[in-house]
Motif scaffolding. Structure first.
Motif, short mmCIF file in Angstrom:
data_model
loop_
_atom_site.label_atom_id
_atom_site.label_comp_id
_atom_site.label_asym_id
_atom_site.label_seq_id
_atom_site.Cartn_x
_atom_site.Cartn_y
_atom_site.Cartn_z
N THR A 138 -3.73 15.49 16.37
CA THR A 138 -3.47 14.05 16.28
C THR A 138 -2.26 13.71 15.41
N LEU A 139 -1.43 12.82 15.95
CA LEU A 139 -0.43 12.16 15.13
C LEU A 139 -1.06 10.86 14.62
N PHE A 140 -1.22 10.76 13.32
CA PHE A 140 -1.87 9.58 12.74
C PHE A 140 -0.79 8.67 12.14
N VAL A 141 -0.74 7.44 12.62
CA VAL A 141 0.29 6.51 12.18
C VAL A 141 -0.38 5.32 11.52
N TYR A 142 0.13 4.91 10.37
CA TYR A 142 -0.40 3.68 9.75
C TYR A 142 0.75 2.90 9.14
N ASP A 143 0.50 1.65 8.86
CA ASP A 143 1.55 0.82 8.31
C ASP A 143 1.69 1.09 6.82
N SER A 144 2.91 1.30 6.40
CA SER A 144 3.12 1.68 5.00
C SER A 144 2.81 0.53 4.04
N GLY A 145 2.67 -0.68 4.58
CA GLY A 145 2.33 -1.82 3.72
C GLY A 145 0.86 -1.89 3.35
N ILE A 146 0.03 -1.06 3.99
CA ILE A 146 -1.42 -1.11 3.71
C ILE A 146 -1.68 -0.52 2.33
N GLN A 147 -2.37 -1.27 1.49
CA GLN A 147 -2.61 -0.86 0.11
C GLN A 147 -3.93 -0.11 -0.04
N GLY A 148 -3.91 0.81 -0.96
CA GLY A 148 -5.16 1.43 -1.43
C GLY A 148 -5.87 2.33 -0.44
N VAL A 149 -5.12 2.98 0.48
CA VAL A 149 -5.79 3.87 1.44
C VAL A 149 -5.37 5.32 1.25
N ALA A 175 3.62 7.19 7.81
CA ALA A 175 3.55 5.80 7.36
C ALA A 175 4.81 5.10 7.84
N ILE A 176 4.65 4.03 8.61
CA ILE A 176 5.85 3.33 9.10
C ILE A 176 5.88 1.90 8.56
N PRO A 177 7.04 1.43 8.16
CA PRO A 177 7.15 0.08 7.60
C PRO A 177 7.25 -0.98 8.70
N ALA A 178 6.30 -0.97 9.61
CA ALA A 178 6.38 -1.83 10.79
C ALA A 178 6.30 -3.31 10.40
N LEU A 179 5.35 -3.62 9.57
CA LEU A 179 5.15 -5.03 9.20
C LEU A 179 6.37 -5.56 8.43
N GLU A 180 6.90 -4.70 7.57
CA GLU A 180 8.06 -5.08 6.76
C GLU A 180 9.26 -5.38 7.66
N ILE A 181 9.50 -4.49 8.62
CA ILE A 181 10.64 -4.68 9.52
C ILE A 181 10.43 -5.94 10.37
#
Lengths: 374, 266, 190
Positions: free
Chosen positions: C91-102, C115-121
């Motif tokens: 599995t390639l696991f992708v999450y938003d880098s803006g998510i805190q505390g995970v 971790a991708i900065p999707a929300l930021e972009i």
């Protein structure tokens, strides 16, 4: 009988490939089959059948009644059929439990109702998602002998095809007919061909009213007196003998199944419904590797393709039954092997309420082939 | 037999002669209700368009009572079968016939919801204050203090509540177009006029029609003729007032012949 | 026989994971491929994490849900925790880098965690509303299950009625799609 309100022409012209959900496919199949009225009560995961149906009701001159519960949904559907309409309902889980009361009346009075079941988890409220735990209930629910016809579908194409077929089977043989799907098939979206039955040369079996026929009573027609209660034991025995022998007589015409590579197979995998897809994928992959594995899929769970099952497993060394239930298909398999190779070892994947993947079936088959699972 | 024929010379035309004398117990009120109903149907000339649905309970014995299309349903389920028929073919005139157990207990959700939807059907409910076919158990309509097989010391209203007031409930929850009445087998002409209005209300497409009929059950009440009549006329009517509870304005015209005299057994 | 690509998209209600799944599926259909999409639903979803299961392949898909995804995308902290069960060695696991505390909740057994900065972009360069289309771009960039052309055609099909009123939105969506593809392409997905 009053003229039908159905507008001329099939709502599905010709044939075309679509991507839609199973509940939508059931609705279009019922429309294409010329179903005139649906009765229903909300329960997940069948709700969208009603949602799509009610949106199409004015466009195609159909009717709908939302009832107070599934008892009423079943009994009003019976009323619709008595009026000579292609009438149907849909339910699931606890709704299917309530539906057994009207369905036992339909069975007793040979009323050709069509019921679509989208199985969910059980017992009780359980999950609204998916299961194959309504096999026994749908085949044998009610205080009787299970004189019904149950088609177990394994794809949205099946849902479309067998919903149309269910109306014809019901009206031809006058036994209540079920399309047994599940929550996955209800909610998932995949490709299928929808079509006008006429475009495929499928004639819809004509309907006729049981009551309210034209003409004056005593002058050209007799009053209908339809009953399900008998005063004397022997009256019931006569009625049951008539219906059970009729059921047995038409069974060979009704049963449907699918099998693959069973001829030289050491292991025959038996599965129905959506689990069959995983079984089929696994078996075809293993067979492609030269392994002696085949499958058998009962499409009609009731009546069950008994002789065909016995033939399919005649040379097998072992069976693998896979189902999302704790032995409901297994029970049917065991019962129908009696008189045939009924001492075959049967291995199982029994997962009530959850899906079974092709990888799991492959793994189980390989373990059995290696002698590890024995 | 010949004597009985002479005593009842006016057998309704829509009755099924082959099944007479009927199967109800001596003194049972069902035969009277079905006589008033038969006369109403004859008057309206609708025999060929009626579908008569009978519930399970003593009402099931009416399955071959009429020379009309008849469907036996399950206990409590005559209503939804008739609703389904009417929805599928509005040209039919459908009658759901049941007892108090079928209508007020096991089938109460169907009564309430058919009334609430204003389904264009006619429901006729025989209230004889007990489950008669099953041997005389307490019904929702059993009178306070009345002994039944399941209230052998009498119905205790603290434990089991008061008798259900069906027509009052239906009148309370319905809107325009609904016809609601309570008749009694002791006033057959009035009963016939109620039943006729209830059918006309359906035929005209106005709405839901409901008639409860106070009826007799000497077999389970264990009463003689005099006691039976006293229970019906006094005990029951004190609690269950007879009359029309809801009449659509268009249906208010009297259908009983003016000045008709009400008599015992009519 | 080629195996289908298995995609699980998980987020909070309103993040648009189900719409993305449908657009992806429609794109696959336009491509002439087979596809199967199923959401989690009912009490499974109410108040919980919304998950879309999508499979795209050359032949009819088998079971509608799968145990282990090829790509699992989590768009909220709860989604990160909830989707652990669909992660395995492939599995390639992708999450938003803006998510805190995970940090402690990230899967340990994945082939790769991104971790991708999707929300930021989406927020800074585009508009927050195209966040889900950017995520769709990321899925396409990582898996190549559908072509960019068909992805655009599918977006057009589903959102065309909105574009008619607001043509700028089309440009915005297509930009978000490209940003998503670039984002993953630049991160050395193997």
């Amino acid at each position: 009988m009053s003229e039908t309100s159905v507008k001329p022409g099939c709502p599905v012209a010709g044939e075309r490939k679509v991507f839609m959900t199973g509940n939508e496919a059931v609705c279009w199949a019922a429309l294409a089959a010329g179903a005139e009225i649906m009765y229903g009560y909300p329960i997940t995961p069948q709700n969208e059948i009603m949602h799509y149906w009610t949106r199409n009701v004015p466009k195609f001159g159909r009717r709908f009644l939302q009832t107070e519960d599934e008892l009423s949904a079943g009994f009003t559907t019976i009323g619709g059929v008595l009026a000579g309409r292609r009438a149907f309902t849909a339910t699931a889980g606890p709704g299917n439990v309530l539906m057994q009361e009207p369905l036992s009346m339909a069975e007793a009075m040979r009323i050709p109702v069509v019921v679509v079941i989208q199985q969910r988890g059980g017992p009780s409220t359980a999950t609204v998602i998916y299961s194959q735990q309504e096999v026994t209930l749908t085949c044998f629910g009610g205080n009787g002998e299970g004189l019904r016809i149950v088609y177990s579908t394994s794809s949205l194409q099946d849902l479309y095809d067998y919903t149309i077929k269910a109306f014809n089977t019901a009206w031809k043989y006058r036994f209540p007919t079920f399309v047994l799907g599940d929550g996955y098939q209800a909610k998932m979206r995949e490709s299928l061909n929808i079509y006008d039955p006429a475009a495929r040369g499928i004639d819809m079996v004509p309907t006729e009213p049981f009551v309210g026929k034209p003409g004056k009573i005593g002058e050209g027609r007799e009053a209908a007196h339809l009953r399900n209660a008998y005063s004397v034991e022997e009256e019931l025995e006569v009625a049951m003998a008539r219906d059970t022998s009729e059921y047995e007589r038409v069974t060979p015409e009704i049963i449907e199944y699918d099998s693959y590579n069973t001829e030289g197979a050491d292991i025959v995998v038996i599965a129905h419904g959506i689990v069959f897809r995983s079984a089929a994928m696994a078996v075809r992959e293993l067979a492609g590797q030269g392994k002696k594995v085949g499958y058998f899929r009962p499409i009609t769970l009731r009546p069950f393709p008994r002789e065909q099952l016995q033939q399919a497993v005649a040379r097998a060394k072992m069976l693998l039954v896979a189902e999302s239930a704790y032995g409901q298909l297994l029970k049917l398999v065991k019962e129908n092997l009696y008189g045939g190779p009924c001492n075959l070892p049967i291995k199982t994947i029994l997962r009530p309420g959850v899906g079974i993947t092709p990888e799991e079936v492959t793994e189980a088959c390989n373990a059995l082939l290696d002698g590890k699972g024995a | 037999m010949a004597v009985e024929m002479e005593l009842q010379p006016k057998m309704p035309k829509c009755w099924n002669l082959a099944t007479k004398p009927h199967k109800f117990c001596p003194g049972c009120g069902h035969g009277l209700i079905l006589k008033a109903l038969g006369q109403a149907i004859d008057d309206l000339g609708i025999q060929d368009r009626v579908v008569f649905g009978c519930d399970i309970g003593c009402s099931l014995l009416a399955w071959d009572f009429f020379n009309m299309d008849t469907v036996q349903a399950h206990h409590g389920r005559a209503t939804p079968v008739m609703v389904g028929l009417k929805r599928a073919n509005p040209e039919l005139i459908v009658i759901a016939y049941m007892g108090d157990g079928g209508g007020y207990a096991i089938g109460s959700q169907h009564l309430v919801n058919a009334a609430n939807r204003n389904d264009k059907i006619t429901m006729i409910l025989a209230n004889n204050t007990n489950y008669a076919m099953t041997g005389g158990q307490m019904a929702p309509t059993t009178m306070p203090g009345q002994k039944t097989e399941t209230t052998p010391y009498g119905r205790d209203v603290k434990e089991d509540g008061y008798p259900m007031l069906g027509p009052e409930m239906v009148a309370a929850i319905t809107h325009e177009g609904t016809y609601v009445a309570r008749g009694t087998v002791s006033k057959l002409l009035t009963l016939k006029s109620y039943l006729k209005k209830a059918l006309e209300n359906q035929i005209s497409g106005r709405g839901f029609s409901f008639v409860e009929v106070l009826s007799t059950c000497p077999t389970n009440w264990r009463t003689n003729a005099e006691q039976t009549w006293a229970f019906l006329e006094q005990t029951m009517q004190e609690f269950f007032p007879v009359g029309e509870l809801k009449v659509p304005p268009e249906a208010a015209a009297p259908t009983a012949p003016p000045g008709a005299v009400e008599g015992e057994g009519e | 026989m080629s195996k289908p690509v298995k995609i699980a998209l998980a987020g909070e209600g309103g993040q648009g994971v189900q719409s993305v799944a449908q657009i992806l599926m429609d794109a696959a259909a336009l491509e002439g491929k087979e596809a199967l999409y199923i959401p989690n639903f009912g009490i499974e979803q109410r108040g919980g994490v919304s998950i879309a299961f999508v499979q795209i392949g050359d032949e009819k898909i088998g079971a509608p849900k799968f145990k282990i995804g090829d790509i699992v995308i989590a768009l909220s902290d709860r989604a990160v925790r909830r989707t652990q069960m669909y992660v395995g060695p492939q599995t390639l696991f992708v999450y938003d880098s803006g998510i805190q505390g995970v940090e402690g909740d990230l899967p340990k057994n994945a082939k790769q965690v991104l971790a991708i900065p999707a929300l930021e972009i989406a927020t800074k360069k585009l508009k927050p509303r195209v966040f889900n289309i950017l995520i769709m771009g990321a899925v396409i960039g990582a898996t190549h299950v559908v072509t960019l052309d068909k992805a655009k055609e599918s977006i057009e099909k589903r959102l065309g009625y909105k574009f008619e009123k607001n043509p700028e939105l089309r440009e915005l969506d297509f930009k978000a799609l490209q940003e998503g593809i670039n984002l993953v392409a630049g991160m050395g997905v193997s």
